[in-house]
Design an enzyme around this catalytic site. Structure first.
Site, short mmCIF file in Angstrom:
data_model
loop_
_atom_site.label_atom_id
_atom_site.label_comp_id
_atom_site.label_asym_id
_atom_site.label_seq_id
_atom_site.Cartn_x
_atom_site.Cartn_y
_atom_site.Cartn_z
CG HIS A 8 6.27 -4.31 -6.17
ND1 HIS A 8 5.24 -3.56 -5.64
CD2 HIS A 8 7.40 -3.93 -5.49
CE1 HIS A 8 5.71 -2.78 -4.68
NE2 HIS A 8 7.02 -2.99 -4.57
CB CYS A 9 9.26 -1.27 -10.15
SG CYS A 9 10.86 -0.50 -10.45
CB ALA A 10 12.39 -2.37 -5.29
CG ASN A 18 7.88 2.47 -2.15
OD1 ASN A 18 7.74 1.29 -1.85
ND2 ASN A 18 7.57 3.46 -1.31
CG ASN A 19 3.14 2.39 -7.25
OD1 ASN A 19 2.36 1.58 -6.77
ND2 ASN A 19 2.73 3.47 -7.90
#
Length: 339
Positions: free
Chosen positions: A131-133, A136-137
């Site tokens: 999950h990559c901040a 946002n996905n």
């Protein structure tokens, strides 16, 4: 709505980190173009070439980024049930060498191969990488190729920006074409304009120089960091692994498991086709999902057949496909649950 698209609205997806990334792109682009390319090279042939190349790389990087943000990684269908005739769908080799059916206790449903539960998105993601901040996905089956292309185009654009902001491109052109500049009225006007700016205020010159130095430093740091991340994902693509699968393999080796060979290793060409798609002509374009299939089943290497031939017959009667079973004390049954 397509299963590959996020159900979140644009307003929900465009949070502070995403807007920050877009602003960084715009700041670097406009500073490089209007602070260096246009004043130094004007609209000469080298200037147009540099402007076109830098603009193309920036647009490709931004388009790939938007694909990462707005295209979902792929979710598990609510009614999905593993095929009891396909052990490759039902079983996985655990870190302790156990073989177990995959079941998510949080979603209360079965999980396909390579799917994992994301605690941030609160759902199971197909072939989840991480999950990559900053997007946002989650990065998974349907947008992994877009994420890799985003890294490639961004590193290339940042490298070009470093050359531009450091004055390397402009100075090399000036030294190679000094005689042309003297006879070029447009270039002479550019030089006079820069001289007028220098005369108009020392303060403006110092602020402009300080801004370019700061931006060059930030751009260089971003380029090195993203280049390292790109190198990591090139390694993962070469081995057809996700980040989660890599760390699970490391833990398995640390615990002395004998089943540490990656089951989805298909060789160099097979791994590239599995991640980027079977048509190399479409590899540079983020609009193509790349990975074949629906993310519910993946091709396995020939070396996996021996593992299933050893475990398949004696574990067939242990399948718990309709309700997860827990042993005494609340511990998951290793033959029916994904821990």
């Amino acid at each position: 709505m397509s299963k590959n698209m996020n159900s979140a609205t644009c307003a929900e997806k465009l949070n502070a980190p995403v807007i920050s990334v877009i602003l960084v792109f715009l700041i670097i682009y406009f500073t490089a173009v209007f602070g260096e390319i246009v004043p130094r090279l004007s609209f000469s042939v080298p200037g147009v070439v540099q402007l076109g190349l830098f603009t193309t790389l920036t647009l490709l990087a931004l388009f790939s980024y938007f694909c990462c943000v707005f295209v979902g990684p792929g979710g598990v269908p609510v009614d999905w049930i593993p095929d009891t005739e396909s052990l490759s769908q039902v079983f996985e080799i655990k870190r302790k060498g156990q073989t177990a059916a995959r079941y998510c206790q949080k979603c209360k449903r079965h999980k396909p191969p390579r799917a994992h539960h994301c605690r941030v998105c609160n759902t199971c993601v197909l072939r989840m990488d991480h999950h990559c901040a900053w997007i946002n996905n989650c990065v998974g089956h349907s947008n992994y190729k877009s994420f890799v292309l985003f890294l490639i185009y961004t590193v290339s654009a940042l490298f070009h920006a470093v050359l531009i902001l450091s004055g390397f491109i402009g100075l090399s052109y000036s030294s190679d074409h000094a005689n042309d500049d003297i006879s070029n009225p447009q270039a002479n006007r550019s030089i006079r304009n820069r001289g007028d700016t220098a005369v108009s205020g020392i303060f403006w010159i110092l602020c402009s120089a300080l801004w370019k130095v700061m931006l060059l430093t930030v751009t260089s740091i971003l380029m090195v960091a993203l280049a390292m991340l790109l190198g990591w994902h090139i390694y993962l693509i070469r081995n057809n692994k996700s980040t989660i699968e890599y760390h699970e393999g490391v833990r398995a080796r640390g615990m002395g498991s004998l089943n540490t060979q990656h089951p989805y290793e298909l060789g160099l060409c097979g791994n590239l086709h599995a991640v980027l798609g079977t048509n190399p002509a479409m590899w540079p374009f983020p609009c193509d999902a790349g990975a074949a299939g629906d993310g519910l089943e993946y091709e396995m290497g020939a070396h996996v057949a021996s593992v299933f031939s050893q475990h398949g017959t004696r574990l067939d009667h242990h399948l718990q496909l309709h309700s997860p079973v827990r042993e005494r004390g609340g511990a998951p049954n290793p033959l029916s649950l994904d821990q």
